[in-house]
Design an enzyme around this catalytic site. Structure first.
Site, PDB file in Angstrom:
ATOM      1  CB  SER A 103      -0.872   0.133   1.228  1.00 36.53           C
ATOM      2  OG  SER A 103      -1.612  -0.736   1.370  1.00 36.53           O
TER       3      SER A 103
HETATM    4  N1  SAH Z   1      -0.940  -3.883   3.899  1.00 45.38           N
HETATM    5  C1  SAH Z   1      -0.455  -4.842   2.846  1.00 45.38           C
HETATM    6  C2  SAH Z   1      -1.159  -4.666   1.601  1.00 45.38           C
HETATM    7  C3  SAH Z   1      -1.121  -5.721   0.497  1.00 45.38           C
HETATM    8  S1  SAH Z   1      -2.417  -5.742  -0.571  1.00 45.38           S
HETATM    9  C4  SAH Z   1       0.821  -3.948   2.394  1.00 45.38           C
HETATM   10  O1  SAH Z   1       1.065  -2.866   2.550  1.00 45.38           O
HETATM   11  O2  SAH Z   1       1.937  -4.583   1.903  1.00 45.38           O
HETATM   12  C5  SAH Z   1      -3.505  -6.614  -0.073  1.00 45.38           C
HETATM   13  C6  SAH Z   1      -3.293  -8.088   0.316  1.00 45.38           C
HETATM   14  O3  SAH Z   1      -4.430  -8.521   0.551  1.00 45.38           O
HETATM   15  C7  SAH Z   1      -2.660  -8.937  -0.934  1.00 45.38           C
HETATM   16  O4  SAH Z   1      -1.447  -9.305  -0.639  1.00 45.38           O
HETATM   17  C8  SAH Z   1      -3.889  -9.846  -1.172  1.00 45.38           C
HETATM   18  O5  SAH Z   1      -3.286 -11.274  -1.420  1.00 45.38           O
HETATM   19  C9  SAH Z   1      -4.497  -9.991   0.128  1.00 45.38           C
HETATM   20  N2  SAH Z   1      -5.752 -10.551   0.156  1.00 45.38           N
HETATM   21  C10 SAH Z   1      -6.899 -10.555  -0.796  1.00 45.38           C
HETATM   22  N3  SAH Z   1      -7.873 -11.068  -0.449  1.00 45.38           N
HETATM   23  C11 SAH Z   1      -7.570 -11.707   0.693  1.00 45.38           C
HETATM   24  C12 SAH Z   1      -8.374 -12.760   1.600  1.00 45.38           C
HETATM   25  N4  SAH Z   1      -9.634 -13.342   1.297  1.00 45.38           N
HETATM   26  N5  SAH Z   1      -7.755 -13.056   2.751  1.00 45.38           N
HETATM   27  C13 SAH Z   1      -6.474 -12.691   2.920  1.00 45.38           C
HETATM   28  N6  SAH Z   1      -5.697 -11.936   2.318  1.00 45.38           N
HETATM   29  C14 SAH Z   1      -6.262 -11.408   1.242  1.00 45.38           C
END
Ligand code: SAH
Length: 215
Positions: A65
């Site tokens: 993010s």
């Molecule tokens: N806070 C993280 C955001 C990553 S993007 C950062 O700053 O790195 C969001 C993440 O949510 C992705 O890695 C994606 O694989 C995950 N995601 C999507 N759907 C999901 C679900 N149902 N359960 C768990 N994780 C999920």
């Protein structure tokens, strides 16, 4: 990876930029951003830009993010030391570390095995000890619930009932809602077992929260 004076200097510049945003007022957030080396969470190709206010690919088609989004969601969570927090979407693990640095007890779920394993290593190397689960965030963690706060870092089509159930009364959930390219950031307060207050707090871009497709 090394954390050099150059990286520390770049972190200070990023923090100065975050301070320009009047929505971010919790000093502990700036302190956490100063402590966590964001470049550790990025592929080598992006390291030089790690402290710009940008999102980057982290593998498995996902992104870390934007710093301002991490700061804003953290601000809305109003972290108190010892808060028991559920995070959906560990991704790179950067947000997880910010919450740990602020004294929260973090439980984080990621559905992409590759990212779960990568984040586990980096977070461990930084000496933080959140509990990281590989699985579907829609299920939450029923054995560990209830949580003081829940943060969802992917765009959900609506507010999952399971997560509402796993919030303590008086607890807060920060969740971006919307299926298109943009989501509305919502703050949900659980007023009683059955009553929730909802507030809309601007538009953001997140990767989608995908259901029951653990890879
Ligand atoms: N806070 C993280 C955001 C990553 S993007 C950062 O700053 O790195 C969001 C993440 O949510 C992705 O890695 C994606 O694989 C995950 N995601 C999507 N759907 C999901 C679900 N149902 N359960 C768990 N994780 C999920």
């Amino acid at each position: 990876m090394q954390d050099s004076f150059k990286h520390k200097g770049m972190r200070r510049q990023l923090i100065a930029q975050l301070r320009q945003d009047s929505r971010i007022t919790n000093e502990a957030i700036f302190e956490a951003f100063d402590k966590i080396p964001r470049h550790f969470f990025l592929d080598l190709a992006f390291v030089e830009q790690a402290y710009t206010n940008m999102a980057f690919q982290i593998g498995a088609g996902q992104t870390i993010s934007h710093p301002i989004t991490v700061a804003f969601q953290t601000q809305l969570l109003d972290i108190q030391r010892g808060d028991k927090i559920l995070e959906i979407g560990t991704g790179s693990g950067f947000q997880t570390c910010i919450l740990c640095q602020m004294g929260a007890k973090v439980f984080s779920i990621e559905r992409q095995r590759e990212l779960h394993l990568k984040a586990k290593k980096i977070i461990h190397d930084l000496n933080f000890t959140p509990r990281l689960s590989f699985g579907d965030g829609y299920l939450g963690l029923p054995l560990i619930a209830p949580f003081d706060k829940i943060i969802v870092t992917c765009g959900a089509p609506d507010i999952p009932q399971t997560l509402k159930d796993q919030l303590k009364t008086g607890g807060v959930m920060i969740i971006p809602i919307g299926e298109g390219s943009e989501q509305i950031m919502k703050r949900i307060v659980k007023v009683s077992e059955t009553e929730f207050q909802e507030e809309e707090l601007g538009t953001f871009k997140f990767v989608p929260m995908l259901e029951r497709k653990v890879k």
